[in-house]
Enzyme design. Structure first.
Site, PDB file in Angstrom:
ATOM      1  N   ASN A  81       0.826  -1.202   0.000  1.00  0.00           N
ATOM      2  CA  ASN A  81       0.000   0.000   0.000  1.00  0.00           C
ATOM      3  C   ASN A  81       0.866   1.260   0.000  1.00  0.00           C
ATOM      4  O   ASN A  81       0.986   1.934  -1.019  1.00  0.00           O
ATOM      5  CB  ASN A  81      -0.940  -0.030   1.203  1.00  0.00           C
ATOM      6  CG  ASN A  81      -1.898   1.153   1.199  1.00  0.00           C
ATOM      7  OD1 ASN A  81      -1.912   1.952   0.279  1.00  0.00           O
ATOM      8  ND2 ASN A  81      -2.691   1.273   2.238  1.00  0.00           N
ATOM      9  N   ASP A  82       1.524   1.531   1.121  1.00  0.00           N
ATOM     10  CA  ASP A  82       2.262   2.782   1.257  1.00  0.00           C
ATOM     11  C   ASP A  82       3.313   2.993   0.167  1.00  0.00           C
ATOM     12  O   ASP A  82       3.507   4.112  -0.289  1.00  0.00           O
ATOM     13  CB  ASP A  82       2.940   2.836   2.623  1.00  0.00           C
ATOM     14  CG  ASP A  82       1.923   2.893   3.745  1.00  0.00           C
ATOM     15  OD1 ASP A  82       0.751   3.207   3.457  1.00  0.00           O
ATOM     16  OD2 ASP A  82       2.292   2.613   4.898  1.00  0.00           O
ATOM     17  N   VAL A  83       3.970   1.898  -0.261  1.00  0.00           N
ATOM     18  CA  VAL A  83       5.051   2.046  -1.240  1.00  0.00           C
ATOM     19  C   VAL A  83       4.526   2.404  -2.630  1.00  0.00           C
ATOM     20  O   VAL A  83       5.303   2.647  -3.544  1.00  0.00           O
ATOM     21  CB  VAL A  83       5.929   0.776  -1.328  1.00  0.00           C
ATOM     22  CG1 VAL A  83       6.635   0.530  -0.017  1.00  0.00           C
ATOM     23  CG2 VAL A  83       5.129  -0.435  -1.740  1.00  0.00           C
ATOM     24  N   THR A  84       3.168   2.434  -2.776  1.00  0.00           N
ATOM     25  CA  THR A  84       2.601   2.816  -4.073  1.00  0.00           C
ATOM     26  C   THR A  84       1.829   4.125  -3.967  1.00  0.00           C
ATOM     27  O   THR A  84       1.281   4.603  -4.948  1.00  0.00           O
ATOM     28  CB  THR A  84       1.598   1.747  -4.558  1.00  0.00           C
ATOM     29  OG1 THR A  84       0.514   1.686  -3.626  1.00  0.00           O
ATOM     30  CG2 THR A  84       2.233   0.382  -4.653  1.00  0.00           C
ATOM     31  N   ASN A  85       1.734   4.687  -2.781  1.00  0.00           N
ATOM     32  CA  ASN A  85       0.838   5.806  -2.514  1.00  0.00           C
ATOM     33  C   ASN A  85       1.352   7.131  -3.095  1.00  0.00           C
ATOM     34  O   ASN A  85       2.384   7.631  -2.655  1.00  0.00           O
ATOM     35  CB  ASN A  85       0.656   5.943  -0.995  1.00  0.00           C
ATOM     36  CG  ASN A  85      -0.512   6.822  -0.639  1.00  0.00           C
ATOM     37  OD1 ASN A  85      -0.972   7.609  -1.466  1.00  0.00           O
ATOM     38  ND2 ASN A  85      -0.990   6.698   0.588  1.00  0.00           N
TER      39      ASN A  85
END
Lengths: 461, 93
Positions: free
Chosen positions: A389-393
């Protein structure tokens, strides 16, 4: 004569350790590097047994057998998905061993302690104990025994600082009053408590930094134990590990564009909660996020020419690595090109995703680092996000208010279609809503990652 | 320990750190987990220190040293075997 032989053996083993590490620079030679390193260890152990101070071999042999059996059992039974816990546990054992060496030397030298002895004993005791409990706390978090979220309470920093000050002050007192056992006990106890307290406020997604840092500390503890015993072998290997852990720590911090200080002490504020199938967009509106079915996803996947898979911690939790590989194989048979994009901090420790995919027999050439794969997203028809999630945000690029602002991300938003596999609509570990969910080109597939991938595989067949 | 001896030891320490940084910076990210478990295994070198502690003639020191030997051996055996298990999985297509 015997002394020289021992030191010569230590030199040989140190050279073998360094050679072993050097061979880790390529996956092809790495396996042999590990063998060389283990032979170096055997030499170091045998050389130490020649030490004239060792009288009884019986006890040592028994201890080595016990430790060997436990270690072998742990290593052979651990699942690849549980590797971060295993590494944390190993850090704990190593650093506790160093701390015990310090205490045992203290007892042995009690009546003729020099300032040098006391200093190195206290350093080893403090770093060893701190790393031990810290690693146990990290193990607990990774294993799910204690909450993986950031645990905060009032006056946290003040309390930690106070303990640190008592340790430093107590150490200075103990340097000059080495026979005073009371202060040594206080220092040891506080170091134990500090280890836990340092790790508790750090969230799950920052675990790669913590594990690397603990790796480094366990090396430093071995190193100070080496100074204490004036054992060159311990000093050299200890500093090798210390340097290696530090290197990884800074690499991980760089990958998140945060300082070590921020990771250690900057526990994010309150987690924004969202539930069900609704996500709140940036201006506070509640938007309904549409869920798609695996059928829809299959259609898109089949007609793609390039699919980039982005694995994250969710992949490890769902143990879906073998199914993902099956999915990729099926797609490749249909003429679709499949690549994997690995963010440096995906998962819970450096290289976590690489190990999982290697276990599923994904050739390592198909795994791409962030800098290499980012320009390719524009060309990609589908970005398949599994448990990340976060690494694509994109908020990391666009929203200065976001806690992850500035973190380099995988530019998933440039792909023509994004398929996002997610357990539910809960925000990622850092407690941040991902605006990708709301894009028209995003297909959300809710449910367990493994179930969803299995469904996709069956449909593609 | 004389200051000269200490300086020599410190010398070795500083140089080893440089070697560490130099060698580790060449390890590709793919192998960072095995790197960690591998250095973990080497960390079991504290077994050497534990063995020495084991060899003293003070009862308490011997007990503490023995426990340290057990712990360090877990580290050595566990670290090397788990690293080997992982490295065997890294294959080309």
């Amino acid at each position: 004569m015997r002394e020289n032989l021992i030191n010569l053996s230590y030199l040989i083993s140190a050279v073998m350790f360094i050679t072993g590490l050097k061979m880790l620079s390529s996956p092809k030679s790495a396996k042999y590097g590990n063998y060389i390193s283990s032979i170096g260890m055997l030499i170091a152990i045998c050389a130490t047994l020649l030490d004239k101070n060792i009288v009884s071999y019986q006890l040592i042999v028994i201890c080595i057998i016990i430790g060997g059996v436990i270690g072998t059992y742990l290593a052979l039974t651990v699942k690849m998905t549980d590797m971060p816990q295993m590494v944390a546990l190993l850090h704990a054992f190593g650093s506790l061993a160093s701390a015990l060496i310090a205490v045992s030397e203290y007892v042995r030298l009690y009546y003729h302690l020099t300032l040098y002895d006391t200093t190195t004993i206290i350093l080893t005791l403090v770093i060893g104990s701190l790393t031990f409990t810290g690693s146990i706390a990290a193990y607990g978090k990774l294993q799910g025994l204690i909450s993986g979220k950031q645990i905060t309470y009032p006056f946290q920093k003040t309390l930690n600082l106070l303990q640190l000050l008592v340790i430093v002050g107590g150490s200075f007192y103990a340097f000059f009053h080495p026979q005073d056992i009371f202060w040594l006990v206080v220092i040891g106890a506080l170091a134990f408590s500090l280890g836990v307290l340092f790790v508790l406020p750090i969230g799950g997604s920052d675990m790669p930094v913590v594990i690397s840092l603990l790796n480094s500390y366990s090396g430093i503890a071995a190193c100070t134990a080496g100074f204490l015993l004036t054992n060159y072998s311990l000093i050299v290997t200890g500093s090798l590990i210390g340097a290696s852990g530090m290197f990884l720590t800074f690499l991980m911090c760089k990958a998140m564009n945060r300082s070590l200080w921020n990771v250690m002490f900057g526990a994010f504020g309150q987690v924004v909660s969202a539930s069900g199938g609704t996500g709140s967009s940036k201006d506070g509106k509640v938007v309904n996020v549409q869920g798609y079915t695996p059928d829809d996803a299959t259609t898109v996947l089949e007609s793609a020419s390039l699919v980039i898979i982005i694995p994250g911690y969710g992949l490890a939790v769902a143990q879906a690595q073998h199914n993902v590989r099956e999915l990729a194989d099926l797609l490749e048979k249909k003429g679709v090109e499949v690549k994997y994009a690995i963010h440096p901090v995906a998962g819970r420790m450096p290289g976590h995703m690489n190990v999982l995919l290697a276990e599923a027999n994904v050739p390592y050439e198909k795994l791409y680092e962030m800098e290499t794969i980012n320009p390719e997203f524009e060309r990609a028809d589908v970005a398949l996000v599994i448990g990340a999630n976060d690494v694509t945000n994109p908020a990391a690029k666009n929203d200065p208010k976001s806690p992850i602002f500035g973190m380099p991300i995988l530019e998933v938003d440039k792909a023509k279609t994004i398929i996002f596999m997610k357990r539910s609509m809960a925000p990622g570990f850092a407690g941040i809503e991902n605006e990708l969910f709301l894009l028209p080109k995003t297909m959300m597939l809710f449910g367990d990652a493994k179930d969803t991938v299995v469904k996709l595989v069956n449909l593609l067949k | 320990m004389s200051f000269g001896e200490f300086l020599l030891t410190f010398y070795i320490f500083v140089l080893a750190i440089f070697v560490g940084f130099e060698v580790i910076s060449k390890v590709p990210p793919t192998l960072h987990t095995p790197l960690m478990s591998g250095t973990n295994a080497i960390c079991g070198i504290s077994i050497v220190g534990s063995l020495i502690a084991c060899g003293s003639n003070n009862q308490i020191a011997i007990i503490l040293g023995s426990v340290a030997v057990i712990l360090a051996t877990i580290n050595v055996a566990g670290g090397y075997i788990v690293t080997n298990r992982m490295l065997k999985m890294f294959k080309k297509r």
